[in-house]
Design a protein around this motif. Structure first.
Motif, PDB file in Angstrom:
ATOM      1  N   ASN A  70      -4.673   5.612   0.926  1.00 46.98           N
ATOM      2  CA  ASN A  70      -4.898   6.324   2.198  1.00 46.98           C
ATOM      3  C   ASN A  70      -5.827   5.534   3.130  1.00 46.98           C
ATOM      4  OD1 ASN A  70      -3.262   8.428   1.344  1.00 46.98           O
ATOM      5  ND2 ASN A  70      -4.973   9.654   0.561  1.00 46.98           N
ATOM      6  N   ASN A  71      -5.501   4.248   3.276  1.00 45.32           N
ATOM      7  CA  ASN A  71      -6.233   3.322   4.148  1.00 45.32           C
ATOM      8  C   ASN A  71      -7.639   2.971   3.656  1.00 45.32           C
ATOM      9  OD1 ASN A  71      -4.098   3.164   6.066  1.00 45.32           O
ATOM     10  ND2 ASN A  71      -4.773   5.107   6.972  1.00 45.32           N
ATOM     11  N   GLU A  72      -7.997   3.399   2.459  1.00 44.74           N
ATOM     12  CA  GLU A  72      -9.297   3.039   1.873  1.00 44.74           C
ATOM     13  C   GLU A  72      -9.100   1.894   0.889  1.00 44.74           C
ATOM     14  OE1 GLU A  72     -12.612   4.825  -1.264  1.00 44.74           O
ATOM     15  OE2 GLU A  72     -11.016   6.125  -0.475  1.00 44.74           O
ATOM     16  N   TYR A  73      -9.894   0.840   1.019  1.00 41.64           N
ATOM     17  CA  TYR A  73      -9.804  -0.289   0.086  1.00 41.64           C
ATOM     18  C   TYR A  73     -10.341   0.140  -1.280  1.00 41.64           C
ATOM     19  CZ  TYR A  73     -10.608  -4.844  -2.061  1.00 41.64           C
ATOM     20  OH  TYR A  73     -10.605  -5.930  -2.916  1.00 41.64           O
ATOM     21  N   VAL A  74      -9.479   0.048  -2.307  1.00 47.30           N
ATOM     22  CA  VAL A  74      -9.886   0.506  -3.641  1.00 47.30           C
ATOM     23  C   VAL A  74      -9.882  -0.610  -4.684  1.00 47.30           C
ATOM     24  CG1 VAL A  74      -9.224   2.911  -3.280  1.00 47.30           C
ATOM     25  CG2 VAL A  74      -7.494   1.262  -4.086  1.00 47.30           C
ATOM     26  N   GLY A  75      -9.439  -1.787  -4.302  1.00 47.65           N
ATOM     27  CA  GLY A  75      -9.429  -2.903  -5.246  1.00 47.65           C
ATOM     28  C   GLY A  75      -8.382  -3.937  -4.873  1.00 47.65           C
ATOM     29  N   SER A  76      -8.007  -4.762  -5.834  1.00 42.98           N
ATOM     30  CA  SER A  76      -7.012  -5.808  -5.573  1.00 42.98           C
ATOM     31  C   SER A  76      -6.094  -5.983  -6.773  1.00 42.98           C
ATOM     32  CB  SER A  76      -7.703  -7.137  -5.241  1.00 42.98           C
ATOM     33  OG  SER A  76      -8.639  -7.490  -6.235  1.00 42.98           O
ATOM     34  N   LEU A  77      -4.933  -6.540  -6.509  1.00 42.83           N
ATOM     35  CA  LEU A  77      -3.922  -6.768  -7.542  1.00 42.83           C
ATOM     36  C   LEU A  77      -3.524  -8.237  -7.522  1.00 42.83           C
ATOM     37  CD1 LEU A  77      -0.947  -4.588  -8.542  1.00 42.83           C
ATOM     38  CD2 LEU A  77      -0.505  -6.970  -7.909  1.00 42.83           C
ATOM     39  N   GLU A  78      -3.337  -8.770  -8.710  1.00 41.10           N
ATOM     40  CA  GLU A  78      -3.088 -10.207  -8.858  1.00 41.10           C
ATOM     41  C   GLU A  78      -1.816 -10.455  -9.664  1.00 41.10           C
ATOM     42  OE1 GLU A  78      -5.765 -13.973 -10.508  1.00 41.10           O
ATOM     43  OE2 GLU A  78      -6.343 -11.905 -10.963  1.00 41.10           O
ATOM     44  N   PHE A  79      -0.934 -11.281  -9.103  1.00 39.67           N
ATOM     45  CA  PHE A  79       0.302 -11.686  -9.783  1.00 39.67           C
ATOM     46  C   PHE A  79       0.112 -13.146 -10.190  1.00 39.67           C
ATOM     47  CE2 PHE A  79       4.683 -13.067 -10.211  1.00 39.67           C
ATOM     48  CZ  PHE A  79       5.342 -11.956 -10.735  1.00 39.67           C
ATOM     49  N   ILE A  80       0.102 -13.413 -11.496  1.00 37.47           N
ATOM     50  CA  ILE A  80      -0.265 -14.726 -12.038  1.00 37.47           C
ATOM     51  C   ILE A  80       0.975 -15.467 -12.521  1.00 37.47           C
ATOM     52  CG2 ILE A  80      -1.640 -15.917 -13.784  1.00 37.47           C
ATOM     53  CD1 ILE A  80      -3.467 -13.449 -13.827  1.00 37.47           C
ATOM     54  N   GLN A  81       1.051 -16.756 -12.157  1.00 38.44           N
ATOM     55  CA  GLN A  81       2.171 -17.592 -12.589  1.00 38.44           C
ATOM     56  C   GLN A  81       1.677 -18.959 -13.051  1.00 38.44           C
ATOM     57  OE1 GLN A  81       5.861 -17.318  -9.854  1.00 38.44           O
ATOM     58  NE2 GLN A  81       4.114 -16.982  -8.487  1.00 38.44           N
ATOM     59  N   GLY A  82       2.304 -19.465 -14.096  1.00 35.59           N
ATOM     60  CA  GLY A  82       2.142 -20.860 -14.455  1.00 35.59           C
ATOM     61  C   GLY A  82       3.230 -21.670 -13.765  1.00 35.59           C
ATOM     62  N   GLY A 133       5.176 -15.250  -5.793  1.00 36.74           N
ATOM     63  CA  GLY A 133       3.949 -14.574  -6.199  1.00 36.74           C
ATOM     64  C   GLY A 133       3.461 -13.570  -5.171  1.00 36.74           C
ATOM     65  N   ILE A 134       3.405 -13.992  -3.912  1.00 40.90           N
ATOM     66  CA  ILE A 134       2.847 -13.109  -2.887  1.00 40.90           C
ATOM     67  C   ILE A 134       3.768 -11.929  -2.610  1.00 40.90           C
ATOM     68  CG2 ILE A 134       3.751 -14.164  -0.774  1.00 40.90           C
ATOM     69  CD1 ILE A 134       0.094 -13.212  -1.387  1.00 40.90           C
ATOM     70  N   SER A 135       5.091 -12.165  -2.639  1.00 37.35           N
ATOM     71  CA  SER A 135       6.030 -11.063  -2.378  1.00 37.35           C
ATOM     72  C   SER A 135       5.969 -10.019  -3.491  1.00 37.35           C
ATOM     73  CB  SER A 135       7.459 -11.599  -2.218  1.00 37.35           C
ATOM     74  OG  SER A 135       7.884 -12.277  -3.384  1.00 37.35           O
ATOM     75  N   ASN A 136       5.856 -10.472  -4.744  1.00 36.07           N
ATOM     76  CA  ASN A 136       5.754  -9.533  -5.860  1.00 36.07           C
ATOM     77  C   ASN A 136       4.430  -8.785  -5.840  1.00 36.07           C
ATOM     78  OD1 ASN A 136       8.044  -9.627  -8.073  1.00 36.07           O
ATOM     79  ND2 ASN A 136       7.861 -11.700  -7.279  1.00 36.07           N
ATOM     80  N   ALA A 137       3.355  -9.492  -5.530  1.00 34.91           N
ATOM     81  CA  ALA A 137       2.038  -8.850  -5.487  1.00 34.91           C
ATOM     82  C   ALA A 137       1.994  -7.775  -4.405  1.00 34.91           C
ATOM     83  CB  ALA A 137       0.953  -9.894  -5.263  1.00 34.91           C
ATOM     84  N   VAL A 138       2.542  -8.090  -3.225  1.00 36.56           N
ATOM     85  CA  VAL A 138       2.558  -7.124  -2.126  1.00 36.56           C
ATOM     86  C   VAL A 138       3.372  -5.888  -2.515  1.00 36.56           C
ATOM     87  CG1 VAL A 138       3.413  -6.699   0.207  1.00 36.56           C
ATOM     88  CG2 VAL A 138       2.142  -8.793  -0.291  1.00 36.56           C
ATOM     89  N   ALA A 139       4.537  -6.130  -3.127  1.00 31.48           N
ATOM     90  CA  ALA A 139       5.389  -5.007  -3.531  1.00 31.48           C
ATOM     91  C   ALA A 139       4.678  -4.113  -4.551  1.00 31.48           C
ATOM     92  CB  ALA A 139       6.701  -5.531  -4.110  1.00 31.48           C
ATOM     93  N   LEU A 140       4.016  -4.720  -5.526  1.00 37.12           N
ATOM     94  CA  LEU A 140       3.320  -3.951  -6.556  1.00 37.12           C
ATOM     95  C   LEU A 140       2.137  -3.180  -5.979  1.00 37.12           C
ATOM     96  CD1 LEU A 140       3.379  -6.617  -9.406  1.00 37.12           C
ATOM     97  CD2 LEU A 140       4.531  -4.403  -9.458  1.00 37.12           C
ATOM     98  N   SER A 141       1.476  -3.775  -4.997  1.00 33.02           N
ATOM     99  CA  SER A 141       0.303  -3.109  -4.406  1.00 33.02           C
ATOM    100  C   SER A 141       0.680  -1.840  -3.649  1.00 33.02           C
ATOM    101  CB  SER A 141      -0.435  -4.066  -3.473  1.00 33.02           C
ATOM    102  OG  SER A 141       0.304  -4.296  -2.284  1.00 33.02           O
ATOM    103  N   GLN A 142       1.970  -1.690  -3.309  1.00 32.60           N
ATOM    104  CA  GLN A 142       2.424  -0.499  -2.598  1.00 32.60           C
ATOM    105  C   GLN A 142       2.776   0.648  -3.526  1.00 32.60           C
ATOM    106  OE1 GLN A 142       2.240  -0.588   0.826  1.00 32.60           O
ATOM    107  NE2 GLN A 142       1.337  -2.590   0.317  1.00 32.60           N
ATOM    108  N   ASN A 143       2.684   0.389  -4.835  1.00 32.01           N
ATOM    109  CA  ASN A 143       3.005   1.436  -5.808  1.00 32.01           C
ATOM    110  C   ASN A 143       1.949   2.546  -5.736  1.00 32.01           C
ATOM    111  OD1 ASN A 143       2.779   2.719  -8.632  1.00 32.01           O
ATOM    112  ND2 ASN A 143       4.738   1.626  -8.741  1.00 32.01           N
ATOM    113  N   LYS A 144       2.382   3.751  -5.455  1.00 36.35           N
ATOM    114  CA  LYS A 144       1.463   4.878  -5.254  1.00 36.35           C
ATOM    115  C   LYS A 144       0.668   5.202  -6.520  1.00 36.35           C
ATOM    116  CE  LYS A 144       2.738   5.614  -1.004  1.00 36.35           C
ATOM    117  NZ  LYS A 144       1.809   5.323   0.113  1.00 36.35           N
ATOM    118  N   LEU A 145       1.303   5.033  -7.678  1.00 35.68           N
ATOM    119  CA  LEU A 145       0.608   5.352  -8.928  1.00 35.68           C
ATOM    120  C   LEU A 145      -0.524   4.361  -9.202  1.00 35.68           C
ATOM    121  CD1 LEU A 145       3.616   6.325 -11.227  1.00 35.68           C
ATOM    122  CD2 LEU A 145       1.974   7.852 -10.102  1.00 35.68           C
TER     123      LEU A 145
END
Length: 284
Positions: free
Chosen positions: A171-183, A63-75
């Motif tokens: 650009n180093n500004e906190y804009v929100g958060s991303l969540e990867f959910i698993q059962g 979960g954490i590895s996928n969430a971190v990877a997705l959070s780096q997506n520029k789009l």
């Protein structure tokens, strides 16, 4: 006659002594048997707890590895910064298709939140957004406070699930958060392969938060929070008194999400005694 009376007394005394010794021996043997059985159960409980803990730890890492990877997506970063939901949805749909095509994750749940804990995009329910989450999503509040990733069990709109949440920066500004959910259905399936049963339980009090649309399986104060499970085992489990199931280990009766540090401990504690009953043949 006198000798006969003495002989009877001696015989009676011998019988009483022998019976007493037999009863004492039987009692001691029962004590030893119970002690051995208790130690065996304790050992099995420990083994099963370790097995469950390892399986959950593996899910946490995924979960954490996928969430971190997705959070780096520029789009996705840009979408949050510019409040562009269409861009976020297009990007997430593309990523979801890639997951389905190239990985074992066929129905991933990704939830993006704004920097003030408002739902921005739910990939599995794009029409639902804009609801405030801060009142009951303590993990999101924690990420907002620390700006650091975390993984925890927490009840939300989809029920009790494992959530890996990471901050999103533009650009180093906190804009929100991303969540990867698993059962934990995959954990339950792995247990079944090894002829064990895994049940993932949610405190019934938390139903005020969970609005997932499905038939709920309830056992006393707990609700089953997984789709894959052994239905025969679950049915037979209803015959057991709840206090009996949980007497060996104290389980928090309050919210699973109140303390992040306690979350996994509470969930595992609610699981392993039930698993043990199946493993030891108490429920067959």
């Amino acid at each position: 006659m006198f000798n006969l009376s003495i002989a009877r007394k001696v015989v009676l005394t011998v019988i009483i002594v022998c019976v007493s010794l037999m009863l004492m021996t039987l009692g001691y043997l029962q004590y030893l048997t119970h002690d051995v059985k208790t130690k065996t159960y304790d050992t099995k409980r420990g083994d099963l707890l370790l097995l469950a803990d390892k399986a959950i730890a593996a899910k946490e890492a995924v979960g954490i590895s996928n969430a971190v990877a997705l959070s780096q997506n520029k789009l996705l970063q840009q979408a949050l910064k510019n409040n562009d939901r269409n861009l976020a949805l297009e990007t997430l749909n593309s990523l979801s298709s890639a997951y389905k095509r190239d990985t074992n994750y066929k129905n991933i749940k990704i939830h993006i939140h704004t920097k003030d804990a408002t739902s921005f995009v739910r990939v599995w329910k794009p029409e639902k957004f804009g609801d405030k989450l801060s009142a009951f999503r303590h993990t999101i509040n924690q990420v907002i406070k620390t700006k650091k990733p975390l993984v925890s069990f927490e009840v939300g709109r989809v029920g009790l699930v494992l959530r890996a949440i990471v901050p999103v920066f533009y650009n180093n500004e906190y804009v929100g958060s991303l969540e990867f959910i698993q059962g934990l259905n995959s954990v339950a399936k792995e247990f079944e392969k090894n002829q064990k049963t895994f049940l993932f339980l949610m405190n019934k009090k938390e139903l005020r938060q969970a609005d997932f649309a499905q038939d709920l399986d309830v056992m006393g104060n707990f609700v089953l929070s997984q789709k894959f499970y052994n239905k025969d085992f679950w049915k037979k489990l209803q015959m057991f008194d709840q206090k009996t199931l949980f007497r060996q280990k104290r389980v928090s009766r309050g919210s699973f999400s109140r303390s992040l540090a306690q979350a996994r401990k509470n969930v595992v504690s609610s699981i392993f005694t039930v698993v043990l009953l199946s493993y030891m043949g108490e429920i067959g």
